[in-house]
Scaffold this motif. Structure first.
Motif, short mmCIF file in Angstrom:
data_model
loop_
_atom_site.label_atom_id
_atom_site.label_comp_id
_atom_site.label_asym_id
_atom_site.label_seq_id
_atom_site.Cartn_x
_atom_site.Cartn_y
_atom_site.Cartn_z
N LEU B 109 -41.04 76.93 150.82
CA LEU B 109 -39.95 77.62 150.12
C LEU B 109 -39.62 76.87 148.83
O LEU B 109 -39.49 77.48 147.77
N GLN B 110 -39.51 75.55 148.94
CA GLN B 110 -39.17 74.75 147.75
C GLN B 110 -40.20 74.94 146.65
O GLN B 110 -39.87 74.99 145.47
N SER B 112 -41.91 77.55 146.12
CA SER B 112 -42.00 78.95 145.66
C SER B 112 -40.80 79.39 144.83
O SER B 112 -40.82 80.48 144.28
N ILE B 113 -39.76 78.56 144.81
CA ILE B 113 -38.55 79.01 144.08
C ILE B 113 -38.36 78.21 142.79
O ILE B 113 -38.93 77.12 142.62
N GLU B 114 -37.56 78.80 141.91
CA GLU B 114 -37.25 78.13 140.65
C GLU B 114 -36.30 76.97 140.95
O GLU B 114 -35.33 77.15 141.68
N ASP B 118 -30.26 79.94 141.43
CA ASP B 118 -28.89 80.00 141.94
C ASP B 118 -28.76 79.15 143.21
O ASP B 118 -29.54 79.31 144.16
N ILE B 120 -26.44 78.98 145.61
CA ILE B 120 -26.06 79.67 146.85
C ILE B 120 -27.25 80.43 147.42
O ILE B 120 -27.49 80.43 148.63
N LEU B 121 -28.03 81.04 146.53
CA LEU B 121 -29.23 81.74 147.00
C LEU B 121 -30.22 80.77 147.63
O LEU B 121 -30.86 81.09 148.63
N GLN B 122 -30.34 79.59 147.02
CA GLN B 122 -31.24 78.58 147.58
C GLN B 122 -30.80 78.20 148.99
O GLN B 122 -31.60 78.11 149.91
N LEU B 124 -28.91 79.97 150.96
CA LEU B 124 -29.05 81.14 151.84
C LEU B 124 -30.49 81.23 152.36
O LEU B 124 -30.71 81.43 153.56
N HIS B 125 -31.46 81.06 151.48
CA HIS B 125 -32.86 81.14 151.92
C HIS B 125 -33.24 79.97 152.82
O HIS B 125 -34.04 80.12 153.75
N LEU B 178 -24.19 77.64 156.69
CA LEU B 178 -23.62 77.47 155.35
C LEU B 178 -22.28 76.75 155.41
O LEU B 178 -21.91 76.06 154.46
#
Lengths: 126, 181
Positions: B109-110, B112-114, B118, B120-122, B124-125, B178
């Motif tokens: 995941l780390q 694959s993401i920017e 965001d 909170i989105l990070q 959340l995923h 969360l």
């Protein structure tokens, strides 16, 4: 405001804010969605004959279990009938002349020999 | 079934127009299916492989597609099943290499993401990784795809009440995670 608070109490607001998460991920390479249809179309198998074969295979797969079950049931039934019929007419333990007539009536020579060897007059019933 | 899908399906069932119609189908659904799979498996390369397999399965399955469900529901179902099968295989591969599957997924995941995405989105995923693959799939369809429970149930091949329970449990668990972090 925390994400959990949003999840708990402002679901609608959070949906607007966070349900579009695409910007979070690294974007697919440029032109990916323009090229994908060509890539997929090149990988598609041809239909023509295979379509008919596929249908036949599907039909065969549908019927095979029923056919195998029926054959097995027929074999079991046949074996059971054979067993029960042989138990109805057991081979006698003590072999008598009557048994000989009953079981070997086709072998006349053998029967006549047997009867001729007896001189006690019991052959008169023939 | 939406009228445009009904028309597409009619052309897909005609051997003279099926290839052209299929190209249209790919164009119409590629992006939606891409993101459903991407949210579950994260890496673009894996998503690309799975998406191509999904379309090939759709092509192979079209002659026996009975039209009882909507075309896109059927394709979503194939896509989710492919992604869930991939996650199962991936978990076993990790276990065979004596790696922790959850750490492997977190690392993927780390990657694959920017990094400046965001926050909170990070989170959340990252929290979604704590859910079972089934719960993640239900949550993804309901929350990110905004799909009604009835359609989620059709895609997942479960009853509506079962997917509602899955979604409720998923939300509860995400809230807990969360709140902790």
């Amino acid at each position: 405001m925390t994400a959990s608070h949003n999840m708990n109490h402002q679901h609608g607001k959070m949906k607007k804010q966070y349900s579009d998460d695409r910007s979070l991920f690294k974007a697919p390479p440029a032109g990916y969605f323009e090229d994908l249809p060509d890539v997929v179309m090149q990988r598609l198998p041809r239909r023509s004959v295979k379509r008919e074969e596929g249908r036949r295979t599907v039909a065969w797969r549908r019927w095979a279990p029923a056919v195998v079950t029926l054959v097995l049931l027929a074999v079991i039934w046949w074996v059971r009938v054979r067993r029960s019929s042989s138990s109805l007419h057991p081979v006698p333990q003590e072999w008598t002349v009557e048994d000989e007539i009953l079981y070997n009536w086709e072998d006349d020579d053998l029967l006549m020999e047997e009867l001729a060897s007896r001189d006690d007059g019991e052959t008169s019933y023939l | 079934m939406p009228p445009e899908d009904a028309d597409l399906l009619r052309r897909l069932q005609d051997p003279a127009s099926e290839r052209m119609a299929f190209r249209e189908l790919v164009k119409r659904y590629q992006e939606r299916l891409y993101w459903v799979i991407r949210r579950l498996v994260h890496s673009h390369e894996d998503t690309n492989d799975l998406l191509q397999e999904v379309f090939i399965k759709v092509w192979k399955g079209l002659p026996s597609f009975n039209g009882r469900s909507a075309l896109y529901t059927w394709m979503y179902r194939i896509a989710v099943n492919e992604a869930l099968s991939f996650l199962r295989r991936d978990k076993w591969r990790s276990l065979m290499r004596l790696e922790d599957p959850s750490k492997v997924m977190a690392h993927r995941l780390q990657a694959s993401i920017e990094t400046d995405g965001d926050e909170i989105l990070q989170r959340l995923h990252a929290a979604l990784l704590q859910l079972s693959p089934q719960q993640r799939a239900v949550f993804t369809l309901r929350y990110f795809e905004d799909m009604p429970f009835k359609e989620v149930a059709a895609v997942m091949g479960k009853t509506e009440s079962t997917v509602k329970v899955h979604y409720h449990l998923a939300r509860k668990k995400i809230e807990e995670i969360l709140t902790e972090t």
